[in-house]
Design a protein around this motif. Structure first.
Motif, PDB file in Angstrom:
ATOM      1  N   ARG A  45      45.780  39.115  45.277  1.00 47.39           N
ATOM      2  CA  ARG A  45      44.615  38.613  46.021  1.00 47.39           C
ATOM      3  C   ARG A  45      43.921  39.748  46.776  1.00 47.39           C
ATOM      4  NH1 ARG A  45      48.051  34.092  46.676  1.00 47.39           N
ATOM      5  NH2 ARG A  45      48.734  34.754  48.737  1.00 47.39           N
ATOM      6  N   TYR A  46      44.705  40.661  47.323  1.00 50.77           N
ATOM      7  CA  TYR A  46      44.107  41.791  48.026  1.00 50.77           C
ATOM      8  C   TYR A  46      43.322  42.682  47.055  1.00 50.77           C
ATOM      9  CZ  TYR A  46      43.482  45.825  51.007  1.00 50.77           C
ATOM     10  OH  TYR A  46      42.917  46.854  51.705  1.00 50.77           O
ATOM     11  N   GLU A  47      43.887  42.944  45.888  1.00 47.55           N
ATOM     12  CA  GLU A  47      43.177  43.750  44.879  1.00 47.55           C
ATOM     13  C   GLU A  47      41.893  43.059  44.432  1.00 47.55           C
ATOM     14  OE1 GLU A  47      43.838  46.923  43.859  1.00 47.55           O
ATOM     15  OE2 GLU A  47      45.308  46.807  45.473  1.00 47.55           O
ATOM     16  N   LYS A  54      33.475  45.627  45.830  1.00 46.15           N
ATOM     17  CA  LYS A  54      32.786  46.628  44.998  1.00 46.15           C
ATOM     18  C   LYS A  54      31.793  45.978  44.043  1.00 46.15           C
ATOM     19  CE  LYS A  54      36.673  49.806  45.133  1.00 46.15           C
ATOM     20  NZ  LYS A  54      37.780  50.406  44.372  1.00 46.15           N
ATOM     21  N   LYS A  55      31.604  44.661  44.201  1.00 46.29           N
ATOM     22  CA  LYS A  55      30.640  43.886  43.409  1.00 46.29           C
ATOM     23  C   LYS A  55      30.988  43.812  41.925  1.00 46.29           C
ATOM     24  CE  LYS A  55      28.147  43.414  47.122  1.00 46.29           C
ATOM     25  NZ  LYS A  55      28.558  42.361  48.011  1.00 46.29           N
ATOM     26  N   MET A  56      32.261  43.867  41.608  1.00 48.99           N
ATOM     27  CA  MET A  56      32.693  43.718  40.223  1.00 48.99           C
ATOM     28  C   MET A  56      32.555  42.254  39.809  1.00 48.99           C
ATOM     29  SD  MET A  56      36.021  46.244  40.148  1.00 48.99           S
ATOM     30  CE  MET A  56      36.344  45.972  38.413  1.00 48.99           C
ATOM     31  N   THR A  57      32.387  42.021  38.525  1.00 53.38           N
ATOM     32  CA  THR A  57      32.236  40.661  38.028  1.00 53.38           C
ATOM     33  C   THR A  57      33.591  39.964  37.950  1.00 53.38           C
ATOM     34  OG1 THR A  57      32.540  41.228  35.694  1.00 53.38           O
ATOM     35  CG2 THR A  57      30.281  41.391  36.587  1.00 53.38           C
ATOM     36  N   TYR A  58      33.542  38.627  37.963  1.00 59.81           N
ATOM     37  CA  TYR A  58      34.771  37.847  37.834  1.00 59.81           C
ATOM     38  C   TYR A  58      35.516  38.218  36.555  1.00 59.81           C
ATOM     39  CZ  TYR A  58      33.969  34.428  41.631  1.00 59.81           C
ATOM     40  OH  TYR A  58      33.820  33.801  42.831  1.00 59.81           O
ATOM     41  N   LEU A  59      34.787  38.396  35.463  1.00 61.71           N
ATOM     42  CA  LEU A  59      35.445  38.707  34.190  1.00 61.71           C
ATOM     43  C   LEU A  59      36.149  40.053  34.238  1.00 61.71           C
ATOM     44  CD1 LEU A  59      32.831  37.390  31.587  1.00 61.71           C
ATOM     45  CD2 LEU A  59      35.026  36.367  32.237  1.00 61.71           C
ATOM     46  N   ASP A  60      35.500  41.053  34.833  1.00 64.71           N
ATOM     47  CA  ASP A  60      36.140  42.373  34.963  1.00 64.71           C
ATOM     48  C   ASP A  60      37.370  42.294  35.866  1.00 64.71           C
ATOM     49  OD1 ASP A  60      34.363  43.656  33.286  1.00 64.71           O
ATOM     50  OD2 ASP A  60      33.080  44.376  34.922  1.00 64.71           O
ATOM     51  N   ILE A  61      37.252  41.538  36.965  1.00 65.50           N
ATOM     52  CA  ILE A  61      38.375  41.403  37.894  1.00 65.50           C
ATOM     53  C   ILE A  61      39.538  40.686  37.213  1.00 65.50           C
ATOM     54  CG2 ILE A  61      39.148  40.333  40.037  1.00 65.50           C
ATOM     55  CD1 ILE A  61      36.216  40.760  41.063  1.00 65.50           C
ATOM     56  N   SER A  68      43.400  34.513  37.827  1.00 63.53           N
ATOM     57  CA  SER A  68      42.574  33.449  37.258  1.00 63.53           C
ATOM     58  C   SER A  68      41.229  33.427  37.970  1.00 63.53           C
ATOM     59  CB  SER A  68      43.264  32.100  37.429  1.00 63.53           C
ATOM     60  OG  SER A  68      43.306  31.745  38.799  1.00 63.53           O
ATOM     61  N   THR A  69      40.247  32.819  37.331  1.00 63.77           N
ATOM     62  CA  THR A  69      38.944  32.701  37.982  1.00 63.77           C
ATOM     63  C   THR A  69      39.054  31.814  39.223  1.00 63.77           C
ATOM     64  OG1 THR A  69      38.316  30.933  36.447  1.00 63.77           O
ATOM     65  CG2 THR A  69      37.571  33.171  35.919  1.00 63.77           C
ATOM     66  N   ALA A  70      39.999  30.878  39.237  1.00 60.87           N
ATOM     67  CA  ALA A  70      40.213  30.048  40.428  1.00 60.87           C
ATOM     68  C   ALA A  70      40.695  30.910  41.596  1.00 60.87           C
ATOM     69  CB  ALA A  70      41.214  28.937  40.141  1.00 60.87           C
ATOM     70  N   ILE A  72      40.191  34.166  41.929  1.00 60.79           N
ATOM     71  CA  ILE A  72      39.075  35.042  42.295  1.00 60.79           C
ATOM     72  C   ILE A  72      38.067  34.278  43.149  1.00 60.79           C
ATOM     73  CG2 ILE A  72      37.161  36.446  41.403  1.00 60.79           C
ATOM     74  CD1 ILE A  72      38.988  36.869  38.853  1.00 60.79           C
ATOM     75  N   SER A  73      37.787  33.044  42.763  1.00 59.06           N
ATOM     76  CA  SER A  73      36.859  32.213  43.521  1.00 59.06           C
ATOM     77  C   SER A  73      37.384  31.939  44.931  1.00 59.06           C
ATOM     78  CB  SER A  73      36.618  30.903  42.775  1.00 59.06           C
ATOM     79  OG  SER A  73      35.753  30.069  43.494  1.00 59.06           O
ATOM     80  N   ARG A  74      38.673  31.684  45.037  1.00 61.73           N
ATOM     81  CA  ARG A  74      39.291  31.423  46.342  1.00 61.73           C
ATOM     82  C   ARG A  74      39.185  32.647  47.243  1.00 61.73           C
ATOM     83  NH1 ARG A  74      44.372  32.211  48.577  1.00 61.73           N
ATOM     84  NH2 ARG A  74      44.992  30.668  50.103  1.00 61.73           N
ATOM     85  N   VAL A  75      39.451  33.816  46.698  1.00 62.31           N
ATOM     86  CA  VAL A  75      39.339  35.048  47.484  1.00 62.31           C
ATOM     87  C   VAL A  75      37.878  35.280  47.873  1.00 62.31           C
ATOM     88  CG1 VAL A  75      39.609  37.569  47.428  1.00 62.31           C
ATOM     89  CG2 VAL A  75      41.409  36.095  46.486  1.00 62.31           C
ATOM     90  N   ASN A  76      36.964  35.024  46.948  1.00 64.06           N
ATOM     91  CA  ASN A  76      35.546  35.187  47.245  1.00 64.06           C
ATOM     92  C   ASN A  76      35.109  34.261  48.374  1.00 64.06           C
ATOM     93  OD1 ASN A  76      33.026  36.469  46.695  1.00 64.06           O
ATOM     94  ND2 ASN A  76      32.348  34.580  45.716  1.00 64.06           N
TER      95      ASN A  76
END
Length: 105
Positions: A45-47, A54-61, A68-70, A72-76
């Motif tokens: 989650r920290y990464e 750094k404005k990276m896309t969900y797919l790149d992350i 998971s995108t879930a 990533i969304s939670r961290v966002n």
């Protein structure tokens, strides 16, 4: 801040964490307190937060971290609507790096 987590037990945990002096002590403590899965999830989650900053896309992350995108969304959501804990840490790490670079110069 979420009042549900403001307990005496959580205060004790945070007080214990604040006594840790270096990375090795952190490894020792967190290996005792957390399962490997819990620790790796927090690190992930920290990464993710660093990459979102750094404005990276969900797919790149997702590709680089396996998150998971879930997740990533939670961290966002935390970065956008949270208590600014990530921002506080990012700022302090940036300041620390600047001091180290100026000391090396």
């Amino acid at each position: 801040m979420n009042p549900k987590i403001h307990t005496e037990e959580v205060d004790h945990l945070f007080d214990a964490i604040l006594t840790l002096r270096n990375r090795e002590e952190c490894y020792r403590f967190f290996e005792d307190v957390c399962t490997i899965k819990e620790l790796l999830a927090m690190a992930q989650r920290y990464e993710v937060a660093l990459m979102l900053e750094k404005k990276m896309t969900y797919l790149d992350i997702a590709d680089k971290t396996g998150a998971s995108t879930a997740t990533i969304s939670r961290v966002n959501r935390s970065l956008t609507y949270g208590e600014d804990g990530y921002d506080l840490v990012f700022k302090r790490i940036g300041e620390q790096r600047e001091k180290e670079q100026s000391a090396d110069a």
